[in-house]
Scaffold this motif. Structure first.
Motif, mmCIF file in Angstrom:
data_model
loop_
_atom_site.group_PDB
_atom_site.id
_atom_site.type_symbol
_atom_site.label_atom_id
_atom_site.label_comp_id
_atom_site.label_asym_id
_atom_site.label_seq_id
_atom_site.Cartn_x
_atom_site.Cartn_y
_atom_site.Cartn_z
ATOM 1 N N PHE A 1 0.799 -1.229 0.000
ATOM 2 C CA PHE A 1 0.000 0.000 0.000
ATOM 3 C C PHE A 1 0.830 1.277 0.000
ATOM 4 O O PHE A 1 0.267 2.376 -0.080
ATOM 5 C CB PHE A 1 -0.942 0.024 1.219
ATOM 6 N N SER A 2 2.157 1.178 0.040
ATOM 7 C CA SER A 2 2.991 2.391 0.141
ATOM 8 C C SER A 2 2.817 3.317 -1.064
ATOM 9 O O SER A 2 3.048 4.536 -0.954
ATOM 10 C CB SER A 2 4.461 2.017 0.318
ATOM 11 N N CYS B 1 6.137 3.594 7.183
ATOM 12 C CA CYS B 1 6.578 3.099 5.875
ATOM 13 C C CYS B 1 7.240 4.245 5.104
ATOM 14 O O CYS B 1 6.639 4.830 4.190
ATOM 15 C CB CYS B 1 5.401 2.553 5.070
ATOM 16 N N PRO B 2 8.466 4.594 5.441
ATOM 17 C CA PRO B 2 9.134 5.705 4.754
ATOM 18 C C PRO B 2 9.385 5.390 3.279
ATOM 19 O O PRO B 2 9.486 4.223 2.885
ATOM 20 C CB PRO B 2 10.450 5.856 5.522
ATOM 21 N N ASN C 1 11.001 4.491 0.008
ATOM 22 C CA ASN C 1 12.164 3.637 -0.268
ATOM 23 C C ASN C 1 12.653 2.902 0.979
ATOM 24 O O ASN C 1 13.818 2.490 1.061
ATOM 25 C CB ASN C 1 13.317 4.468 -0.847
ATOM 26 N N GLY C 2 11.738 2.732 1.934
ATOM 27 C CA GLY C 2 12.085 2.011 3.157
ATOM 28 C C GLY C 2 11.864 0.514 3.008
ATOM 29 O O GLY C 2 11.734 -0.013 1.895
ATOM 30 N N ASP C 3 11.800 -0.188 4.135
ATOM 31 C CA ASP C 3 11.629 -1.638 4.154
ATOM 32 C C ASP C 3 10.199 -1.999 3.770
ATOM 33 O O ASP C 3 9.268 -1.814 4.552
ATOM 34 C CB ASP C 3 11.954 -2.179 5.549
ATOM 35 N N GLY C 4 10.025 -2.510 2.560
ATOM 36 C CA GLY C 4 8.692 -2.857 2.084
ATOM 37 C C GLY C 4 8.070 -4.034 2.797
ATOM 38 O O GLY C 4 6.867 -4.265 2.680
ATOM 39 N N LEU C 5 8.871 -4.783 3.548
ATOM 40 C CA LEU C 5 8.358 -5.953 4.259
ATOM 41 C C LEU C 5 7.918 -5.629 5.686
ATOM 42 O O LEU C 5 7.468 -6.517 6.412
ATOM 43 C CB LEU C 5 9.432 -7.050 4.298
ATOM 44 N N ARG C 6 8.034 -4.377 6.074
ATOM 45 C CA ARG C 6 7.624 -4.004 7.420
ATOM 46 C C ARG C 6 6.117 -4.207 7.576
ATOM 47 O O ARG C 6 5.326 -3.860 6.700
ATOM 48 C CB ARG C 6 7.981 -2.549 7.705
ATOM 49 N N LYS C 7 5.712 -4.772 8.711
ATOM 50 C CA LYS C 7 4.315 -5.115 8.951
ATOM 51 C C LYS C 7 3.529 -3.933 9.511
ATOM 52 O O LYS C 7 4.022 -3.177 10.345
ATOM 53 C CB LYS C 7 4.215 -6.285 9.934
ATOM 54 N N VAL C 8 2.294 -3.811 9.039
ATOM 55 C CA VAL C 8 1.386 -2.772 9.503
ATOM 56 C C VAL C 8 0.027 -3.405 9.771
ATOM 57 O O VAL C 8 -0.475 -4.186 8.950
ATOM 58 C CB VAL C 8 1.232 -1.648 8.453
ATOM 59 N N ALA C 9 -0.572 -3.091 10.913
ATOM 60 C CA ALA C 9 -1.885 -3.642 11.257
ATOM 61 C C ALA C 9 -2.949 -3.112 10.304
ATOM 62 O O ALA C 9 -2.972 -1.919 9.975
ATOM 63 C CB ALA C 9 -2.241 -3.276 12.690
#
Length: 321
Positions: free
Chosen positions: A194-195, A223-224, A226-234
């Motif tokens: 969704f970024s 979710c900055p 060009n950051g880590d696209g695999l970071r989890k978000v509720a």
């Protein structure tokens, strides 16, 4: 265990009639401890990791959308359904395999993997403070699992018109659509899904204007660019581990994470259902989500099922007999 009080009898009767070959308590004689084994297995994994609950629910949902609820998603192999792009991140396979091995030890060749998955999804909702219901069983396992057949799965990029088409193809209406998507009240997603809404939603690089501005700022921190696209978000920012109506309130207020979720507010038909579950701006009471969700799940779990002599009862859920 939280049991749905109001209307539970109606749900029970409906579950018995929803599909002639499926019925509540199908294994009451042939394998009377089957449901208890599935329940105890899900409880065991849930105690170690509560996030397994949305994983099991999603696993069942994705299974039913491809060739019906026949356990085809459980088959392993490079060309199998579970390896389709739309099935990235699916989890809970080990829970189903564990329950199956326990059941096979006492009731060999009786209980299908498709039924174990349907029961596990029901128990996962219940353990997340959601409703429970009499899940009809009697499914048999399919003999086909191809990733090429998973193209009809709903996507986070789908507008309501496409979501409606995909659900209607399975005999599910707008009310079912919104109700079932409400399962996003528990669970997480990755920034990568969704970024684009945060930084490059339009050709000019703007953010999606439907996102609440305060929430947009929060998401851009999580979710900055060009950051880590695999970071989890509720998927539900307010109560991500509890099965409740806050997801619908988030959609109402522009706090939906996935584009496909937030778009439910753009369509007049789906917006009415969102309003009824989450309360509209005047605070009017609406449908009871904990009553409607079991009905929608029973309907979903009866899609294109294999019964009687169709399919097989797998010995191991990850491979055909």
């Amino acid at each position: 265990m939280k049991i749905l009080k109001l209307g539970s009898l109606v749900i029970l009767v409906m579950s018995l009639a929803v599909k002639a070959q499926l019925k509540s308590g199908f294994y009451s004689t042939s394998c009377p401890t089957a449901e208890a084994i599935v329940r105890s297995t899900v409880v065991s994994y849930f105690k170690k990791d509560p996030t397994i609950a949305p994983g099991l629910l999603r696993l069942h949902f994705h299974d039913c959308f491809v060739q019906g609820c026949d356990g085809s998603i459980l088959i392993a192999g490079s060309s199998a359904e579970r390896n389709a792009l739309a099935n990235i991140g699916l989890r809970g396979f080990e829970v189903i395999d564990d329950a199956k091995s326990q059941i096979e030890a006492i009731c060999p060749g009786v209980v299908s993997c498709a039924d174990i998955l349907a029961l596990a999804a029901r128990d996962a909702v219940d353990l997340s403070d959601g409703p429970s219901w009499a899940a009809p069983t009697g499914r048999r396992d399919g003999r086909i699992s191809l990733l090429s057949q998973a193209s009809n799965l709903p996507s986070p990029l789908d507008p309501v018109s496409i979501q409606r088409q995909k659900f209607a193809a399975k005999g599910l209406d707008d009310h079912d659509l919104v109700t079932l998507v409400g399962a996003h009240t528990i669970g997480q997603t990755d920034c990568r899904f969704f970024s684009y809404r945060l930084y490059n939603f339009t050709t000019t690089g703007n953010a999606d204007p439907t996102i609440n501005q305060a929430f947009l700022a929060q998401l851009q921190v999580i979710c900055p660019k060009n950051g880590d696209g695999l970071r989890k978000v509720a998927l539900d920012k307010d109560s991500p581990a509890k099965f409740d109506v806050s997801f619908f309130k988030n959609v109402r207020d522009g706090n939906g994470i996935l584009e496909s979720d937030q778009r439910l507010w753009d369509d007049s038909a789906t917006r009415r259902v969102v309003q009824n579950y989450g309360g509209n701006f005047r605070g009017l009471l609406g449908f009871r989500f904990d009553f409607e969700f079991p009905k929608a799940m029973i309907k979903l779990s009866s899609v294109e099922v294999k019964t009687g002599l169709d399919g097989e009862i797998r010995k191991v859920c990850s491979k055909f007999n």
